[in-house]
Structures are given as C-alpha cells and as structure tokens.
Design an enzyme around this catalytic site. Structure first.
Site, mmCIF file in Angstrom:
data_model
loop_
_atom_site.group_PDB
_atom_site.id
_atom_site.type_symbol
_atom_site.label_atom_id
_atom_site.label_comp_id
_atom_site.label_asym_id
_atom_site.label_seq_id
_atom_site.Cartn_x
_atom_site.Cartn_y
_atom_site.Cartn_z
ATOM 1 N N HIS A 13 9.499 -4.354 3.111
ATOM 2 C CA HIS A 13 7.396 -4.267 3.108
ATOM 3 C C HIS A 13 6.564 -5.193 1.918
ATOM 4 C CE1 HIS A 13 5.304 -0.180 0.740
ATOM 5 N NE2 HIS A 13 5.042 -1.671 0.588
ATOM 6 N N HIS A 15 3.056 -7.209 1.458
ATOM 7 C CA HIS A 15 2.061 -6.795 1.938
ATOM 8 C C HIS A 15 1.471 -8.893 2.274
ATOM 9 C CE1 HIS A 15 1.252 -2.871 0.845
ATOM 10 N NE2 HIS A 15 1.809 -3.011 0.174
ATOM 11 N N LYS A 95 3.530 3.047 9.308
ATOM 12 C CA LYS A 95 3.490 3.560 7.388
ATOM 13 C C LYS A 95 2.261 4.843 7.073
ATOM 14 C CE LYS A 95 4.357 2.480 2.884
ATOM 15 N NZ LYS A 95 3.687 1.587 2.740
ATOM 16 N N HIS A 134 4.810 5.873 2.143
ATOM 17 C CA HIS A 134 4.663 5.617 0.839
ATOM 18 C C HIS A 134 4.626 7.091 0.081
ATOM 19 C CE1 HIS A 134 2.221 3.726 -3.019
ATOM 20 N NE2 HIS A 134 2.070 5.291 -3.428
ATOM 21 N N HIS A 168 9.486 1.698 -1.517
ATOM 22 C CA HIS A 168 9.084 0.885 -3.359
ATOM 23 C C HIS A 168 9.911 2.545 -3.664
ATOM 24 C CE1 HIS A 168 5.253 2.894 -2.382
ATOM 25 N NE2 HIS A 168 4.781 2.211 -1.642
ATOM 26 N N ASP A 240 7.566 -5.355 -1.820
ATOM 27 C CA ASP A 240 6.227 -4.596 -1.866
ATOM 28 C C ASP A 240 5.207 -5.769 -2.620
ATOM 29 O OD1 ASP A 240 4.428 -2.857 -1.891
ATOM 30 O OD2 ASP A 240 5.048 -2.074 -4.322
HETATM 31 C C1 NCD Z 1 -0.432 -2.560 -2.904
HETATM 32 C C2 NCD Z 1 -1.281 -3.324 -2.008
HETATM 33 O O1 NCD Z 1 -1.773 -4.173 -2.906
HETATM 34 O O2 NCD Z 1 -1.275 -3.210 -1.398
HETATM 35 N N1 NCD Z 1 -0.205 -2.348 -3.969
HETATM 36 C C3 NCD Z 1 1.362 -1.723 -4.847
HETATM 37 O O3 NCD Z 1 1.038 -1.394 -5.700
HETATM 38 N N2 NCD Z 1 1.682 -2.012 -3.929
HETATM 39 C C4 NCD Z 1 -0.794 -0.858 -1.988
HETATM 40 C C5 NCD Z 1 0.959 -0.595 -2.651
HETATM 41 O O4 NCD Z 1 1.941 -0.345 -0.940
HETATM 42 O O5 NCD Z 1 0.696 0.780 -3.005
HETATM 43 ZN ZN ZN Z 2 3.240 -1.635 -0.549
#
Ligand code: NCD
Ligand code: ZN
Length: 335
Positions: A13, A15, A95, A134, A168, A240
């Site tokens: 997971h 970003h 997702k 999520h 998460h 995450d």
């Molecule tokens: C994530 C993001 O910034 O894209 N933020 C987070 O707090 N985890 C999005 C997500 O996974 O909820």
């Molecule tokens: Zn995330």
C-alpha cells in the site's frame, strides 16, 4: 552484529504521487523493495487503461530501477465486465475509497448499494482482481473504522470469491474481522504498530504523524502488533507512506499522510527484534503478500543490521517520520 536478510520485500500500500514528488519518492521505495501496490488517488484519479499504463511508465522512469515492480491499481467506480476483462492484466487490484474520507477521495463511493456494485464485484471475483478498501465512514473520527465493519461484512458475505483487503487497519475490531470471513485480508502500516493517538495529539501536535485512519488506542495497537508479529497468514505489510510537501503538513489545515518509505524496513526490524520475532518478518513483508495476491516478486535481497541510522530532516520537500532521529537498524546492502 545482528543482521537479517529479507528476500523480495513488498510494500502492499503505497502513495507515489506524480511529477516532481514521484521523482523524489519512487527511488526511495525501489531501492529497498521489490515491488509495491501503487495507490490510484491522483488528481484526477486513475480510472482508464491509458492512465494506468502512462502512470506505470512514469513510475518506472522515476525509479530508474530494473528490479522493482509497481503493481498497479484502478480507482473504484462501477466498471463494466468488458472493461475489466480488457484491463485485468495491467492491474492487480481496484482501490475503493468511500467518498471524501481521505486525501483525493472525492470521486469515491457515496453509498454502498450492493446491487449497483454487483456487476463490477462479480466480474472482479471471476477475473481474480483484488478489492482493496479504505475502510472508514465519515462518522466520528475515532469510530470511523469500527463503523465500517458492517460494510466489510456485507461485501465479504455477498461476494465470497472476491478477495478483499482491509487497508491500513488500526483497530482491534478489524483484527477480529480477519478470522470471520475467508476472503478478508489486511495490510498494516509500520506507524500504526508504533504510535497511538497520544503520539499525534496528546502533547504538542505532531502533524507528520497525522494520517487517515488516525492512530487509535493502546489496546488497538496491541491487537495490530499481535497479528503482525506472528505474521498472521492474512496480514501483509503496507506502509501507506503518503508524502505531502512540508508546507502542506506544517500548516493550518494539515494534509493526512505519514511518510515512511525510506525508513520502513529499518523500523520493522526494530519492532520485530524488540519482540524476539525477527524470524517472522519475512512472511509479514513478502511471503504473505505473494501468496495472497498470487504474485512472484522481482528478485532482491535486502540485508539490514543492528547499526544506527540517522534519519535525514527532509527528502526533497517531504519530512519523514522520525526526521532527525536515530534508528536502531540500518540497511547494509541490497543485492
Ligand atoms: C493518504 C494520502 O495522502 O493519499 N493519506 C493518509 O493519511 N493515509 C490517503 C489514504 O490512504 O488514506
Ligand atoms: Zn493510503
């Protein structure tokens, strides 16, 4: 010196963003991981075959690595079976974001009407595409994940052949849900194994620890630690790691997301070592994910040792968790 070698670590997971941010963060993950499940919450979200392939190319270019696989995802909408058949080889998961619950989730699902989702979820079950979720409502912030459990139950029982990953997870409720349905799995972040709400807001406010879902109570953290440390077969590591520029975190209206990509493996070694469970780390960071997703990761061996690592104050424009602090473990070698 104590050392451990991890074979083909995976971050299920992640970003990576796009543009300059992608250039900064992608090499930090591709250095120490064999692959990562890449989240589709760009602006606009990733919803077409062209967007998936274009984004994958930009990621590969930004990493400059030939031993890293970005596992691609689509942003959940109701898609036709024909479209899913056409895209199934380009993605491994879709997702699902409930609308408005986190960063860039505005186009997510507004109401969980099973009948309107049936074509998509049945096609995903048939084609072996994982549903990654999520799991938060837009209720009271500490209760959002617990309130979402009934949605997981509805999805898991109506679509028993669909693999569903509770992303998460942060609560004891979610841990308990794992053993109730064969088709439910979960990712756990490293920060949720370490912190509770107290660390975020119990003293001076710590914006770099603010994320969605927000860290919960000590009792929840204990439940997460238990299943992570035993490498419960339905649990995988997913950082995450969610980079936001420093000015967007240290501001009035701090964006949600903790940036852990460059320190995740070091912190996991510290946690597993402290509990005498280093032998289970391989399953938690790779084997379970390969089995659950049915993937065969790019070959990579990462050797870590119990030698101090000083965390930089900043990577590009992003402040990592533990910035300026000293960790107990460091990455020694990547082969
Ligand atoms: C994530 C993001 O910034 O894209 N933020 C987070 O707090 N985890 C999005 C997500 O996974 O909820
Ligand atoms: Zn995330």
């Amino acid at each position: 010196m104590k050392t451990v070698t991890l074979t083909m670590p995976l971050d299920m997971h992640l970003h990576l963003r796009d543009g300059e941010m992608l250039e900064t963060v992608a090499p930090l993950t591709s250095y120490s991981f064999s692959g990562a499940l890449v989240m589709p919450n760009l602006v606009p979200p990733v919803t077409t075959k062209e967007m998936v392939s274009g984004y994958k190319e930009r990621i590969l270019h930004a990493t400059g690595a030939d031993d890293f696989e970005p596992y691609m995802t689509l942003f959940y909408q109701n898609y036709s079976r024909a479209f899913l058949e056409e895209i199934k080889d380009d993605i491994i998961a879709i997702k699902l974001y409930p609308s408005g619950v986190t960063t860039n989730s505005e186009g997510g699902v507004a109401s969980f009407d099973i009948e309107s989702m049936r074509e998509t979820l049945e096609a995903m079950s048939d084609l072996g595409i994982v549903l990654s979720v999520h799991g938060e409502t837009n209720g009271f912030v500490m209760d959002r994940e617990a309130e979402f459990m009934s949605v997981y139950e509805m999805l898991a029982s109506n679509f028993p052949r669909l693999k569903i990953v509770m992303e998460h997870i942060t609560t004891r409720d979610a841990v308990e849900m794992l053993d109730k349905y064969d088709n439910l799995y979960a990712t756990i972040t490293v920060h949720h194994l370490m912190i509770t709400l107290d660390d975020v807001a119990g003293g001076l406010l710590r914006p770099h620890l603010f994320c969605k879902p927000i860290a919960k109570r000590p009792n929840d953290r204990e439940a997460l630690l238990k299943v992570a440390l035993e490498a419960h077969p339905k649990v995988m590591f997913g950082s995450d790691s969610a980079p936001h520029p420093k000015h967007a975190k240290e501001s009035c209206g701090c964006g949600a997301g903790v940036f852990t990509a460059p320190i995740a493996l070091q912190l996991l070694c510290e946690i597993f070592d402290a509990h005498g469970k280093l032998d289970n780390l391989q399953a938690f960071v790779s084997d379970n994910a390969q089995r659950i997703y049915g993937i065969c990761a790019e070959y990579k061996e990462v050797t870590l040792s119990k030698r101090e690592f000083h965390v930089p104050d900043i990577y590009g424009s992003v402040v990592p968790m533990k910035a300026g602090e000293t960790l107990k473990w460091s990455i020694e070698r990547v082969d």
